[in-house]
Design a protein around this motif. Structure first.
Motif, PDB file in Angstrom:
ATOM      1  N   ILE A   3       3.235  -2.534  -6.808  1.00 30.26           N
ATOM      2  CA  ILE A   3       2.485  -1.726  -7.287  1.00 30.26           C
ATOM      3  C   ILE A   3       1.259  -0.229  -6.424  1.00 30.26           C
ATOM      4  O   ILE A   3       1.154  -0.656  -5.206  1.00 30.26           O
ATOM      5  CB  ILE A   3       1.321  -2.015  -8.113  1.00 30.26           C
ATOM      6  CG1 ILE A   3       0.058  -2.134  -9.016  1.00 30.26           C
ATOM      7  CG2 ILE A   3       0.514  -3.312  -6.961  1.00 30.26           C
ATOM      8  CD1 ILE A   3      -0.680  -2.492  -9.882  1.00 30.26           C
ATOM      9  N   ALA A   4       0.938   0.433  -6.840  1.00 28.54           N
ATOM     10  CA  ALA A   4       0.683   1.514  -5.671  1.00 28.54           C
ATOM     11  C   ALA A   4      -0.766   1.057  -5.515  1.00 28.54           C
ATOM     12  O   ALA A   4      -1.671   0.611  -6.331  1.00 28.54           O
ATOM     13  CB  ALA A   4       0.704   3.160  -7.128  1.00 28.54           C
ATOM     14  N   THR A  28       1.817  -0.752  -2.767  1.00 26.58           N
ATOM     15  CA  THR A  28       2.634   1.026  -1.959  1.00 26.58           C
ATOM     16  C   THR A  28       1.402   2.354  -1.909  1.00 26.58           C
ATOM     17  O   THR A  28       0.460   2.296  -2.309  1.00 26.58           O
ATOM     18  CB  THR A  28       4.325   0.914  -2.760  1.00 26.58           C
ATOM     19  OG1 THR A  28       3.030   1.716  -4.095  1.00 26.58           O
ATOM     20  CG2 THR A  28       4.858   0.029  -3.011  1.00 26.58           C
ATOM     21  N   ARG A  29       2.461   2.700  -0.959  1.00 26.33           N
ATOM     22  CA  ARG A  29       1.068   3.958  -0.785  1.00 26.33           C
ATOM     23  C   ARG A  29       2.703   5.228  -0.479  1.00 26.33           C
ATOM     24  O   ARG A  29       3.507   4.380   0.678  1.00 26.33           O
ATOM     25  CB  ARG A  29       1.007   3.578   0.786  1.00 26.33           C
ATOM     26  CG  ARG A  29      -0.322   5.413   0.730  1.00 26.33           C
ATOM     27  CD  ARG A  29      -1.460   4.973   1.996  1.00 26.33           C
ATOM     28  NE  ARG A  29      -2.484   3.945   1.814  1.00 26.33           N
ATOM     29  CZ  ARG A  29      -2.807   3.427   2.605  1.00 26.33           C
ATOM     30  NH1 ARG A  29      -3.275   3.740   3.802  1.00 26.33           N
ATOM     31  NH2 ARG A  29      -3.783   2.540   2.456  1.00 26.33           N
ATOM     32  N   TYR A  30       2.544   6.005  -1.253  1.00 20.28           N
ATOM     33  CA  TYR A  30       3.384   6.946  -1.068  1.00 20.28           C
ATOM     34  C   TYR A  30       4.901   6.751  -1.236  1.00 20.28           C
ATOM     35  O   TYR A  30       5.811   6.409  -0.534  1.00 20.28           O
ATOM     36  CB  TYR A  30       3.461   7.760  -0.017  1.00 20.28           C
ATOM     37  CG  TYR A  30       2.239   8.609   0.452  1.00 20.28           C
ATOM     38  CD1 TYR A  30       1.341   9.678  -0.561  1.00 20.28           C
ATOM     39  CD2 TYR A  30       1.063   8.382   1.617  1.00 20.28           C
ATOM     40  CE1 TYR A  30      -0.228   9.575  -0.171  1.00 20.28           C
ATOM     41  CE2 TYR A  30      -0.316   8.531   1.738  1.00 20.28           C
ATOM     42  CZ  TYR A  30      -0.517   9.642   1.146  1.00 20.28           C
ATOM     43  OH  TYR A  30      -1.784  10.022   1.238  1.00 20.28           O
ATOM     44  N   HIS A  31       5.005   5.976  -2.255  1.00 25.94           N
ATOM     45  CA  HIS A  31       6.170   4.798  -2.611  1.00 25.94           C
ATOM     46  C   HIS A  31       6.906   4.452  -1.646  1.00 25.94           C
ATOM     47  O   HIS A  31       8.356   3.906  -1.527  1.00 25.94           O
ATOM     48  CB  HIS A  31       6.811   6.305  -3.218  1.00 25.94           C
ATOM     49  CG  HIS A  31       7.083   6.899  -4.260  1.00 25.94           C
ATOM     50  ND1 HIS A  31       6.246   6.474  -5.507  1.00 25.94           N
ATOM     51  CD2 HIS A  31       6.272   8.058  -4.255  1.00 25.94           C
ATOM     52  CE1 HIS A  31       6.012   7.610  -5.977  1.00 25.94           C
ATOM     53  NE2 HIS A  31       5.949   8.639  -5.068  1.00 25.94           N
TER      54      HIS A  31
END
Length: 54
Positions: A3-4, A28-31
């Protein structure tokens, strides 16, 4: 589950409950994976095992 991190803010209590029940949550951060939420019990077991190996 992945999850972002921005989306996780709104459902953090649910994510914590899921981690407590044994699920691994990838934030996640920036996928890309930026952090992982696991239960305190699992964290302690992992760190204990690391210390015993040294």
């Amino acid at each position: 589950m992945r999850i972002a991190s921005n989306d996780a803010r709104a459902i953090l209590p649910d994510l914590i409950r899921r981690a407590e029940s044994g699920e691994t949550i990838h934030l996640t951060r920036y996928h890309r994976d930026a952090a992982v939420i696991i239960s305190a019990e699992r964290y302690e077991r992992l760190t204990r095992n690391l210390m015993e190996d040294n």
